[in-house]
Design a protein around this motif. Structure first.
Motif, PDB file in Angstrom:
ATOM      1  N   ARG A   1     -13.445 -15.135  11.893  1.00  0.00           N
ATOM      2  CA  ARG A   1     -12.768 -14.601  13.083  1.00  0.00           C
ATOM      3  C   ARG A   1     -13.729 -14.117  14.166  1.00  0.00           C
ATOM      4  O   ARG A   1     -13.307 -13.453  15.109  1.00  0.00           O
ATOM      5  CB  ARG A   1     -11.847 -13.442  12.694  1.00  0.00           C
ATOM      6  CG  ARG A   1     -10.798 -13.816  11.693  1.00  0.00           C
ATOM      7  CD  ARG A   1      -9.832 -14.827  12.230  1.00  0.00           C
ATOM      8  NE  ARG A   1      -8.801 -15.099  11.243  1.00  0.00           N
ATOM      9  CZ  ARG A   1      -8.139 -16.221  11.163  1.00  0.00           C
ATOM     10  NH1 ARG A   1      -8.383 -17.200  12.009  1.00  0.00           N
ATOM     11  NH2 ARG A   1      -7.228 -16.394  10.239  1.00  0.00           N
ATOM     12  N   GLY A   2     -15.008 -14.418  13.996  1.00  0.00           N
ATOM     13  CA  GLY A   2     -15.972 -13.968  14.994  1.00  0.00           C
ATOM     14  C   GLY A   2     -16.275 -12.486  14.891  1.00  0.00           C
ATOM     15  O   GLY A   2     -16.673 -11.858  15.866  1.00  0.00           O
TER      16      GLY A   2
ATOM     17  N   GLY B   1     -12.909  -9.423  17.461  1.00  0.00           N
ATOM     18  CA  GLY B   1     -13.120 -10.799  17.038  1.00  0.00           C
ATOM     19  C   GLY B   1     -13.412 -11.725  18.197  1.00  0.00           C
ATOM     20  O   GLY B   1     -13.658 -11.304  19.323  1.00  0.00           O
ATOM     21  N   GLU B   2     -13.370 -13.006  17.914  1.00  0.00           N
ATOM     22  CA  GLU B   2     -13.745 -14.015  18.909  1.00  0.00           C
ATOM     23  C   GLU B   2     -12.788 -14.083  20.081  1.00  0.00           C
ATOM     24  O   GLU B   2     -13.157 -14.494  21.163  1.00  0.00           O
ATOM     25  CB  GLU B   2     -13.888 -15.385  18.249  1.00  0.00           C
ATOM     26  CG  GLU B   2     -12.600 -15.903  17.658  1.00  0.00           C
ATOM     27  CD  GLU B   2     -12.802 -17.121  16.766  1.00  0.00           C
ATOM     28  OE1 GLU B   2     -11.828 -17.846  16.565  1.00  0.00           O
ATOM     29  OE2 GLU B   2     -13.924 -17.320  16.276  1.00  0.00           O
ATOM     30  N   ARG B   3     -11.540 -13.687  19.880  1.00  0.00           N
ATOM     31  CA  ARG B   3     -10.566 -13.732  20.975  1.00  0.00           C
ATOM     32  C   ARG B   3     -10.325 -12.363  21.599  1.00  0.00           C
ATOM     33  O   ARG B   3      -9.533 -12.234  22.520  1.00  0.00           O
ATOM     34  CB  ARG B   3      -9.254 -14.314  20.476  1.00  0.00           C
ATOM     35  CG  ARG B   3      -9.408 -15.763  20.080  1.00  0.00           C
ATOM     36  CD  ARG B   3      -8.071 -16.406  19.846  1.00  0.00           C
ATOM     37  NE  ARG B   3      -8.275 -17.793  19.478  1.00  0.00           N
ATOM     38  CZ  ARG B   3      -7.700 -18.382  18.460  1.00  0.00           C
ATOM     39  NH1 ARG B   3      -6.883 -17.713  17.697  1.00  0.00           N
ATOM     40  NH2 ARG B   3      -7.941 -19.646  18.197  1.00  0.00           N
ATOM     41  N   GLY B   4     -10.969 -11.360  21.055  1.00  0.00           N
ATOM     42  CA  GLY B   4     -10.858 -10.017  21.613  1.00  0.00           C
ATOM     43  C   GLY B   4      -9.556  -9.301  21.323  1.00  0.00           C
ATOM     44  O   GLY B   4      -9.268  -8.272  21.917  1.00  0.00           O
ATOM     45  N   SER B   5      -8.750  -9.832  20.393  1.00  0.00           N
ATOM     46  CA  SER B   5      -7.461  -9.196  20.107  1.00  0.00           C
ATOM     47  C   SER B   5      -7.134  -9.211  18.619  1.00  0.00           C
ATOM     48  O   SER B   5      -6.024  -9.534  18.223  1.00  0.00           O
ATOM     49  CB  SER B   5      -6.352  -9.914  20.884  1.00  0.00           C
ATOM     50  OG  SER B   5      -6.272 -11.269  20.480  1.00  0.00           O
ATOM     51  N   TYR B   6      -8.105  -8.878  17.801  1.00  0.00           N
ATOM     52  CA  TYR B   6      -7.889  -8.847  16.353  1.00  0.00           C
ATOM     53  C   TYR B   6      -7.076  -7.608  16.004  1.00  0.00           C
ATOM     54  O   TYR B   6      -7.413  -6.497  16.413  1.00  0.00           O
ATOM     55  CB  TYR B   6      -9.236  -8.832  15.628  1.00  0.00           C
ATOM     56  CG  TYR B   6      -9.127  -9.127  14.160  1.00  0.00           C
ATOM     57  CD1 TYR B   6      -8.960 -10.419  13.713  1.00  0.00           C
ATOM     58  CD2 TYR B   6      -9.174  -8.110  13.225  1.00  0.00           C
ATOM     59  CE1 TYR B   6      -8.855 -10.710  12.364  1.00  0.00           C
ATOM     60  CE2 TYR B   6      -9.072  -8.383  11.880  1.00  0.00           C
ATOM     61  CZ  TYR B   6      -8.907  -9.681  11.452  1.00  0.00           C
ATOM     62  OH  TYR B   6      -8.794  -9.962  10.111  1.00  0.00           O
ATOM     63  N   ASP B   7      -5.976  -7.786  15.266  1.00  0.00           N
ATOM     64  CA  ASP B   7      -5.102  -6.661  14.961  1.00  0.00           C
ATOM     65  C   ASP B   7      -4.749  -6.632  13.476  1.00  0.00           C
ATOM     66  O   ASP B   7      -5.176  -7.484  12.701  1.00  0.00           O
ATOM     67  CB  ASP B   7      -3.843  -6.692  15.829  1.00  0.00           C
ATOM     68  CG  ASP B   7      -2.992  -7.948  15.628  1.00  0.00           C
ATOM     69  OD1 ASP B   7      -3.175  -8.660  14.610  1.00  0.00           O
ATOM     70  OD2 ASP B   7      -2.142  -8.219  16.490  1.00  0.00           O
ATOM     71  N   SER B   8      -3.940  -5.650  13.088  1.00  0.00           N
ATOM     72  CA  SER B   8      -3.634  -5.461  11.669  1.00  0.00           C
ATOM     73  C   SER B   8      -2.778  -6.593  11.099  1.00  0.00           C
ATOM     74  O   SER B   8      -2.897  -6.917   9.919  1.00  0.00           O
ATOM     75  CB  SER B   8      -2.971  -4.105  11.434  1.00  0.00           C
ATOM     76  OG  SER B   8      -1.784  -3.980  12.174  1.00  0.00           O
ATOM     77  N   GLU B   9      -1.936  -7.213  11.904  1.00  0.00           N
ATOM     78  CA  GLU B   9      -1.161  -8.344  11.393  1.00  0.00           C
ATOM     79  C   GLU B   9      -2.084  -9.517  11.051  1.00  0.00           C
ATOM     80  O   GLU B   9      -1.954 -10.146  10.002  1.00  0.00           O
ATOM     81  CB  GLU B   9      -0.100  -8.786  12.394  1.00  0.00           C
ATOM     82  CG  GLU B   9       0.826  -9.839  11.839  1.00  0.00           C
ATOM     83  CD  GLU B   9       2.008 -10.137  12.741  1.00  0.00           C
ATOM     84  OE1 GLU B   9       2.706 -11.120  12.447  1.00  0.00           O
ATOM     85  OE2 GLU B   9       2.236  -9.415  13.724  1.00  0.00           O
TER      86      GLU B   9
ATOM     87  N   GLY C   1     -16.704  -9.073   9.329  1.00  0.00           N
ATOM     88  CA  GLY C   1     -15.878 -10.094   8.683  1.00  0.00           C
ATOM     89  C   GLY C   1     -16.433 -10.497   7.328  1.00  0.00           C
ATOM     90  O   GLY C   1     -15.674 -10.691   6.369  1.00  0.00           O
ATOM     91  N   ASP C   2     -17.756 -10.619   7.240  1.00  0.00           N
ATOM     92  CA  ASP C   2     -18.381 -10.960   5.957  1.00  0.00           C
ATOM     93  C   ASP C   2     -18.129  -9.869   4.923  1.00  0.00           C
ATOM     94  O   ASP C   2     -17.818 -10.159   3.758  1.00  0.00           O
ATOM     95  CB  ASP C   2     -19.882 -11.177   6.127  1.00  0.00           C
ATOM     96  CG  ASP C   2     -20.208 -12.443   6.904  1.00  0.00           C
ATOM     97  OD1 ASP C   2     -19.319 -13.311   7.062  1.00  0.00           O
ATOM     98  OD2 ASP C   2     -21.363 -12.562   7.364  1.00  0.00           O
ATOM     99  N   ALA C   3     -18.250  -8.609   5.347  1.00  0.00           N
ATOM    100  CA  ALA C   3     -18.032  -7.493   4.419  1.00  0.00           C
ATOM    101  C   ALA C   3     -16.579  -7.454   3.941  1.00  0.00           C
ATOM    102  O   ALA C   3     -16.311  -7.220   2.757  1.00  0.00           O
ATOM    103  CB  ALA C   3     -18.417  -6.172   5.088  1.00  0.00           C
ATOM    104  N   LEU C   4     -15.640  -7.691   4.853  1.00  0.00           N
ATOM    105  CA  LEU C   4     -14.221  -7.714   4.452  1.00  0.00           C
ATOM    106  C   LEU C   4     -13.939  -8.890   3.521  1.00  0.00           C
ATOM    107  O   LEU C   4     -13.186  -8.746   2.551  1.00  0.00           O
ATOM    108  CB  LEU C   4     -13.321  -7.774   5.690  1.00  0.00           C
ATOM    109  CG  LEU C   4     -13.195  -6.467   6.466  1.00  0.00           C
ATOM    110  CD1 LEU C   4     -12.599  -6.706   7.845  1.00  0.00           C
ATOM    111  CD2 LEU C   4     -12.349  -5.456   5.679  1.00  0.00           C
TER     112      LEU C   4
END
Length: 168
Positions: free
Chosen positions: A128-129, A100-108, A134-137
């Protein structure tokens, strides 16, 4: 803005849940806290300034939280989160790898976004960048199609007659 802290008394039970599900539950109470307090006649926490750090923080109050979920509601949340993660494992893995945009997208964070996206909160996977991932989700949550037959329709929280939190 003060940091939201989920009201949890049975921390061990909460920690037994996977991070995605914990994130989902946290987002539920974050978005619905005021409504649930009003329905239950509980006091909302108020905001105070910590004079040592000059940071805002919540104080007082007794808002509903994890321990107030009806057992069948918690079971439904777990089932929905497991199903979404199973059906969309490839997309979620791609999102975690992308960062993502911050480089730390996680499961939480993804669990947060599942709640936000399925309920149309104006933020979520698409924000979330993560680009096409992201669009598909978001689309998988029914973001563009609010059809009631969608596998992950919108959920509304409410306080039952027993004082427990339910989802409609």
């Amino acid at each position: 803005m003060p940091e939201f802290v989920l009201n949890v008394n049975d921390y061990r039970a909460f920690q037994k849940l996977d991070a995605f599900t914990r994130g989902y539950i946290e987002a539920l109470f974050f978005t619905d806290e005021e409504q649930l307090c009003d329905e239950s006649d509980r006091d909302m926490p108020s905001v105070a300034i910590d004079t040592a750090t000059m940071e805002p923080r919540f104080v007082g109050g007794d808002s509903p939280g994890f321990d107030d979920l009806a057992p069948e509601t918690l079971a439904a949340i777990i089932a929905d989160c497991e199903a979404f993660q199973r059906v969309h494992a490839d997309l979620l893995d791609a999102a975690y790898e992308h960062g993502g945009e911050r480089g730390s997208y996680d499961s939480e964070r993804a669990g947060n976004d599942f709640w936000y996206s399925r309920n149309g909160h104006g933020v979520g996977f698409w924000d979330r960048g993560l680009g096409d991932i992201g669009d598909a989700l978001s689309n998988a949550c029914g973001w563009k199609s609010r059809a009631s037959a969608h596998p992950f329709p919108e959920r509304d929280s409410y306080i039952g007659d027993d004082g427990k939190v339910y989802l409609a």
